[in-house]
Motif scaffolding. Sequence first.
Motif, PDB file in Angstrom:
ATOM      1  N   VAL A 173       0.842  -1.189   0.000  1.00  0.00           N
ATOM      2  CA  VAL A 173       0.000   0.000   0.000  1.00  0.00           C
ATOM      3  C   VAL A 173       0.873   1.234   0.000  1.00  0.00           C
ATOM      4  CG1 VAL A 173      -1.611   1.328   1.356  1.00  0.00           C
ATOM      5  CG2 VAL A 173      -1.887  -1.139   1.175  1.00  0.00           C
TER       6      VAL A 173
ATOM      7  N   THR B  46      -4.343  -3.149 -10.678  1.00  0.00           N
ATOM      8  CA  THR B  46      -5.464  -2.531  -9.957  1.00  0.00           C
ATOM      9  C   THR B  46      -6.096  -1.476 -10.843  1.00  0.00           C
ATOM     10  OG1 THR B  46      -4.349  -2.880  -7.875  1.00  0.00           O
ATOM     11  CG2 THR B  46      -6.146  -1.281  -7.885  1.00  0.00           C
ATOM     12  N   ASN B  47      -7.430  -1.484 -10.852  1.00  0.00           N
ATOM     13  CA  ASN B  47      -8.156  -0.558 -11.723  1.00  0.00           C
ATOM     14  C   ASN B  47      -9.268   0.138 -10.932  1.00  0.00           C
ATOM     15  OD1 ASN B  47      -9.083  -0.869 -15.209  1.00  0.00           O
ATOM     16  ND2 ASN B  47      -9.588   0.751 -13.786  1.00  0.00           N
ATOM     17  N   PRO B  48      -9.045   1.402 -10.573  1.00  0.00           N
ATOM     18  CA  PRO B  48     -10.171   2.122  -9.962  1.00  0.00           C
ATOM     19  C   PRO B  48     -11.275   2.324 -11.006  1.00  0.00           C
ATOM     20  CG  PRO B  48      -8.249   3.558 -10.172  1.00  0.00           C
ATOM     21  CD  PRO B  48      -7.868   2.246 -10.769  1.00  0.00           C
ATOM     22  N   LEU B  49     -12.520   2.101 -10.620  1.00  0.00           N
ATOM     23  CA  LEU B  49     -13.607   2.316 -11.581  1.00  0.00           C
ATOM     24  C   LEU B  49     -13.825   3.812 -11.752  1.00  0.00           C
ATOM     25  CD1 LEU B  49     -16.415  -0.268 -10.735  1.00  0.00           C
ATOM     26  CD2 LEU B  49     -14.396  -0.509 -12.138  1.00  0.00           C
ATOM     27  N   PRO B  50     -14.012   4.267 -12.981  1.00  0.00           N
ATOM     28  CA  PRO B  50     -14.393   5.665 -13.159  1.00  0.00           C
ATOM     29  C   PRO B  50     -15.704   5.913 -12.396  1.00  0.00           C
ATOM     30  CG  PRO B  50     -13.822   4.653 -15.270  1.00  0.00           C
ATOM     31  CD  PRO B  50     -13.883   3.553 -14.254  1.00  0.00           C
ATOM     32  N   PRO B  51     -15.855   7.080 -11.784  1.00  0.00           N
ATOM     33  CA  PRO B  51     -17.072   7.319 -10.990  1.00  0.00           C
ATOM     34  C   PRO B  51     -18.362   7.138 -11.794  1.00  0.00           C
ATOM     35  CG  PRO B  51     -15.473   9.075 -10.659  1.00  0.00           C
ATOM     36  CD  PRO B  51     -14.929   8.222 -11.751  1.00  0.00           C
TER      37      PRO B  51
ATOM     38  N   GLY C 208     -12.977   2.184  -1.703  1.00  0.00           N
ATOM     39  CA  GLY C 208     -11.897   3.008  -2.233  1.00  0.00           C
ATOM     40  C   GLY C 208     -10.565   2.292  -2.231  1.00  0.00           C
ATOM     41  N   GLY C 209     -10.550   0.982  -2.076  1.00  0.00           N
ATOM     42  CA  GLY C 209      -9.309   0.223  -2.155  1.00  0.00           C
ATOM     43  C   GLY C 209      -8.708  -0.103  -0.796  1.00  0.00           C
ATOM     44  N   LYS C 210      -9.452   0.154   0.280  1.00  0.00           N
ATOM     45  CA  LYS C 210      -8.908  -0.156   1.611  1.00  0.00           C
ATOM     46  C   LYS C 210      -8.959  -1.650   1.866  1.00  0.00           C
ATOM     47  CE  LYS C 210     -10.226   4.187   3.874  1.00  0.00           C
ATOM     48  NZ  LYS C 210     -11.265   4.631   2.908  1.00  0.00           N
TER      49      LYS C 210
ATOM     50  N   TRP D  68     -10.363  -5.619   0.398  1.00  0.00           N
ATOM     51  CA  TRP D  68     -10.626  -6.347  -0.843  1.00  0.00           C
ATOM     52  C   TRP D  68     -11.267  -7.675  -0.553  1.00  0.00           C
ATOM     53  CZ3 TRP D  68      -9.527  -4.267  -5.608  1.00  0.00           C
ATOM     54  CH2 TRP D  68      -8.763  -3.089  -5.603  1.00  0.00           C
TER      55      TRP D  68
ATOM     56  N   ASP E 128     -21.694  -0.840  -5.900  1.00  0.00           N
ATOM     57  CA  ASP E 128     -20.890  -0.251  -4.823  1.00  0.00           C
ATOM     58  C   ASP E 128     -19.391  -0.373  -5.074  1.00  0.00           C
ATOM     59  OD1 ASP E 128     -23.164   0.296  -3.198  1.00  0.00           O
ATOM     60  OD2 ASP E 128     -23.223  -1.822  -2.623  1.00  0.00           O
TER      61      ASP E 128
ATOM     62  N   THR F  76     -15.745   0.065  -6.042  1.00  0.00           N
ATOM     63  CA  THR F  76     -14.930   1.215  -6.409  1.00  0.00           C
ATOM     64  C   THR F  76     -13.672   0.811  -7.164  1.00  0.00           C
ATOM     65  OG1 THR F  76     -13.748   1.143  -4.304  1.00  0.00           O
ATOM     66  CG2 THR F  76     -15.730   2.521  -4.394  1.00  0.00           C
ATOM     67  N   HIS F  77     -13.184  -0.398  -6.918  1.00  0.00           N
ATOM     68  CA  HIS F  77     -11.948  -0.857  -7.544  1.00  0.00           C
ATOM     69  C   HIS F  77     -12.057  -2.335  -7.880  1.00  0.00           C
ATOM     70  CE1 HIS F  77     -10.601   2.711  -5.462  1.00  0.00           C
ATOM     71  NE2 HIS F  77      -9.427   2.666  -6.072  1.00  0.00           N
TER      72      HIS F  77
ATOM     73  N   ARG G 223      -9.275  -5.630  -9.023  1.00  0.00           N
ATOM     74  CA  ARG G 223      -7.860  -5.962  -9.218  1.00  0.00           C
ATOM     75  C   ARG G 223      -7.708  -7.446  -9.543  1.00  0.00           C
ATOM     76  NH1 ARG G 223      -5.053  -5.726  -3.227  1.00  0.00           N
ATOM     77  NH2 ARG G 223      -6.021  -7.617  -2.402  1.00  0.00           N
TER      78      ARG G 223
ATOM     79  N   ASN H 175     -11.270  11.250 -13.130  1.00  0.00           N
ATOM     80  CA  ASN H 175     -11.068  10.124 -12.237  1.00  0.00           C
ATOM     81  C   ASN H 175      -9.578   9.932 -12.066  1.00  0.00           C
ATOM     82  OD1 ASN H 175     -11.103   7.482 -11.163  1.00  0.00           O
ATOM     83  ND2 ASN H 175     -11.021   6.706 -13.252  1.00  0.00           N
TER      84      ASN H 175
ATOM     85  N   THR I 219      -3.192   0.329 -12.958  1.00  0.00           N
ATOM     86  CA  THR I 219      -1.825   0.371 -12.457  1.00  0.00           C
ATOM     87  C   THR I 219      -1.439  -1.039 -12.019  1.00  0.00           C
ATOM     88  OG1 THR I 219      -2.261   2.587 -11.631  1.00  0.00           O
ATOM     89  CG2 THR I 219      -0.295   1.516 -10.814  1.00  0.00           C
TER      90      THR I 219
END
Lengths: 163, 333
Positions: free
Chosen positions: A7, A88-93, A111-113, A115, A137, A139-140, A142, B2, B48
């Motif tokens: 992290v 890892t891929n954050p989803l676009p909002p 938010g990736g805290k 998994w 719901d 957010t990410h 991976r 984003n 990433t």
Amino acid sequence: MKLSFLVKSLAGAAAMVAMTGPALAAAQSAPSPVSLKGDVMLEKTVTENGVSKVQLVEPKVVIPGDHLLFTTRYHNDGAQAVTNFVVTNPLPPAVALSSEAAPGTEVSVDGGKTWGQLGSLKVAATEGGERAATAGDVTHVRWTIPSIAPGAAGEVQYHGIVR
Amino acid sequence: MNTYLIPLRRAAGIAGCSLVALSVTAPFANSAHATGVLAGTLIENTATATYQSGSTTGSVTSNKVTVKVDELLDVAVATLSTAPATANSEPAVLIYAVTNSGNGPEAFNLAADPKISGNGFDGTIKSVVLDSNSNGVYDPGVDTVLTAGSLATPVLSPDKSVKVFVLVDLPAGASDAQTSQVRLTATSQTGSGTPGTSFAGKGEGGGDAVVGLTTASANSLAALIASLANITLTKSATILDPFGTAKPVPGAVVTYSLAAKVTGSGTLDGLHVVDTIPDGTTYVPGSLKLDASVLTDGADGDAGVGGSSGIDVTLGKITGGTTRTVAFSVKIN
């Protein structure tokens, strides 16, 4: 412990990307052995002779409710194996995961805290307490690839719906 | 935008895992708009990766892929009147709401059609009015009357609505308690048609505009009811001669009775009952009556005036189902 180390290291990398773009580019002039290439396609359901099938087309026109397929291709350009490769891929909002992720894909709803598999995650309910997390719901996402041999390539994908 | 690069990666998983069942439509958990993300929103996706290579660790970021959300053209029209609106000498006020259910700012052309199958009568559209002060009540002189030929809502933000009043006059020939309907249609100014039809470059933010499931045109019916009143005036006479019989001889007193009967669900206003004194007779002073009340002859506080030139009794406003009777007497010369 391993987790928290990763992290930190990534948070640091993110900060560098955000603040010192050129410096980062210079730092990476010792090139990464792995390349990542992102792509997005629109999933269009076409019905022919009563049979529906999904076609992938260029996302020229995208409206709420459309299904998008996000693909990230990786390639090990280096001379030795890359291990413990985690994408890892954050989803676009504006995008919701279209359903529970494929087996082996981990998701985060905070938010990736934290998994896990979607079915095991919880989020705060509006009326208080917790409720089971749903695809909307997430957010990410991976993926973890244990090892990529030199010269090997592959891809990871997720399906999203434009909110 | 984003741009948050969120980390946190661990292990477990299968590469290239792609085919996810496409079924569940996700709830709009983070969307402020029921109609979806706003037109012009950029969807930007970046992945990433972290890895180990020999004894070193590294990370790599993908290129950013960007998709712009196009404008969805959708509209909803609802009738807000729960009961038929009353039309009499004043027009009926029909109330509709036009809602932009698309995801971009849009104005809608309006059309009010009074010719609906099953109508008892077809009303006459007097005017189409926007509820400028958003109070849901037609305020003459305050709310904006739209110019015929350019009937349209202002530009509405996504999810926003405007109330529209359609004022409908009764046509000649409508009778009491007949009902009618008027259809208000709202159509996106950018375009409408089969869902999926797209208008290149016409969308908010320079993207395309795409017709949504509503066909970008919607309508609703509102009802009105005619509330009219009719009056019939019936004159009758009784004679009483000096001999106690009913012969029209000189000296006999003729008492006229004028029954004003108002029928229908409406009201009549400004009613007067006026009569003249027949030739060869003389008005009997103090003989004027309205129903059971005696009216003085002079022009004073009461409702009637009587004299040699005739009688005039003011009935004012009478609702349907009421009968007022005026009586006066004359003596045959």
